[in-house]
Motif scaffolding. Sequence first.
Motif, PDB file in Angstrom:
ATOM      1  N   THR A 155      71.901  63.640  78.492  1.00  0.00           N
ATOM      2  CA  THR A 155      73.000  62.672  78.447  1.00  0.00           C
ATOM      3  C   THR A 155      72.686  61.442  79.294  1.00  0.00           C
ATOM      4  N   TRP A 156      72.182  61.647  80.508  1.00  0.00           N
ATOM      5  CA  TRP A 156      71.816  60.518  81.377  1.00  0.00           C
ATOM      6  C   TRP A 156      70.692  59.697  80.771  1.00  0.00           C
ATOM      7  N   ILE A 157      69.705  60.371  80.197  1.00  0.00           N
ATOM      8  CA  ILE A 157      68.586  59.648  79.583  1.00  0.00           C
ATOM      9  C   ILE A 157      69.083  58.769  78.439  1.00  0.00           C
ATOM     10  N   VAL A 158      69.952  59.318  77.599  1.00  0.00           N
ATOM     11  CA  VAL A 158      70.484  58.541  76.466  1.00  0.00           C
ATOM     12  C   VAL A 158      71.296  57.358  76.975  1.00  0.00           C
ATOM     13  N   GLN A 159      72.158  57.598  77.956  1.00  0.00           N
ATOM     14  CA  GLN A 159      73.003  56.515  78.467  1.00  0.00           C
ATOM     15  C   GLN A 159      72.179  55.418  79.136  1.00  0.00           C
ATOM     16  N   LEU A 160      71.205  55.801  79.947  1.00  0.00           N
ATOM     17  CA  LEU A 160      70.373  54.796  80.615  1.00  0.00           C
ATOM     18  C   LEU A 160      69.491  54.048  79.616  1.00  0.00           C
ATOM     19  N   SER A 161      69.042  54.736  78.572  1.00  0.00           N
ATOM     20  CA  SER A 161      68.252  54.063  77.536  1.00  0.00           C
ATOM     21  C   SER A 161      69.107  53.018  76.828  1.00  0.00           C
ATOM     22  N   TYR A 162      70.354  53.368  76.518  1.00  0.00           N
ATOM     23  CA  TYR A 162      71.233  52.399  75.860  1.00  0.00           C
ATOM     24  C   TYR A 162      71.536  51.224  76.794  1.00  0.00           C
ATOM     25  N   MET A 189      76.750  83.323  87.839  1.00  0.00           N
ATOM     26  CA  MET A 189      76.487  82.422  86.714  1.00  0.00           C
ATOM     27  C   MET A 189      75.112  82.783  86.126  1.00  0.00           C
ATOM     28  N   ASN A 190      75.057  82.800  84.838  1.00  0.00           N
ATOM     29  CA  ASN A 190      73.825  83.127  84.122  1.00  0.00           C
ATOM     30  C   ASN A 190      72.782  82.023  84.351  1.00  0.00           C
ATOM     31  N   PRO A 191      71.564  82.374  84.778  1.00  0.00           N
ATOM     32  CA  PRO A 191      70.537  81.340  85.014  1.00  0.00           C
ATOM     33  C   PRO A 191      70.197  80.545  83.752  1.00  0.00           C
ATOM     34  N   MET A 192      70.242  81.203  82.610  1.00  0.00           N
ATOM     35  CA  MET A 192      69.947  80.503  81.355  1.00  0.00           C
ATOM     36  C   MET A 192      71.023  79.459  81.048  1.00  0.00           C
ATOM     37  N   PHE A 193      72.281  79.819  81.318  1.00  0.00           N
ATOM     38  CA  PHE A 193      73.387  78.880  81.119  1.00  0.00           C
ATOM     39  C   PHE A 193      73.201  77.665  82.030  1.00  0.00           C
ATOM     40  N   HIS A 194      72.833  77.921  83.270  1.00  0.00           N
ATOM     41  CA  HIS A 194      72.629  76.830  84.233  1.00  0.00           C
ATOM     42  C   HIS A 194      71.505  75.904  83.781  1.00  0.00           C
ATOM     43  N   ARG A 195      70.415  76.452  83.267  1.00  0.00           N
ATOM     44  CA  ARG A 195      69.309  75.620  82.777  1.00  0.00           C
ATOM     45  C   ARG A 195      69.754  74.745  81.612  1.00  0.00           C
ATOM     46  N   LEU A 240      72.798  73.776  80.986  1.00  0.00           N
ATOM     47  CA  LEU A 240      73.738  72.788  81.508  1.00  0.00           C
ATOM     48  C   LEU A 240      72.985  71.619  82.152  1.00  0.00           C
ATOM     49  N   VAL A 241      71.989  71.924  82.961  1.00  0.00           N
ATOM     50  CA  VAL A 241      71.184  70.878  83.597  1.00  0.00           C
ATOM     51  C   VAL A 241      70.453  70.060  82.536  1.00  0.00           C
ATOM     52  N   ALA A 242      69.912  70.727  81.533  1.00  0.00           N
ATOM     53  CA  ALA A 242      69.212  70.013  80.458  1.00  0.00           C
ATOM     54  C   ALA A 242      70.173  69.101  79.695  1.00  0.00           C
TER      55      ALA A 242
END
Length: 48
Positions: free
Chosen positions: A16-23, A1-7, A9-11
């Motif tokens: 997504t979690w930040i937006v959902q928890l903020s809402y 797996m490409n390390p850039m792709f993984h970064r 994906l994690v970002a």
Amino acid sequence: MNPMFHRHLVAAYAVTWIVQLSYLAYAARKWVAARKAQREIQKNRPSS
């Protein structure tokens, strides 16, 4: 797996979690404020 792709994906998951928890926090604050206002209305209502 490409390390850039993984970064990216994690970002994407992190954003997504930040937006959902903020809402969720926003909705909870509005719900608490609405409950507080409703209690004030009931407290100030003259009993028959």
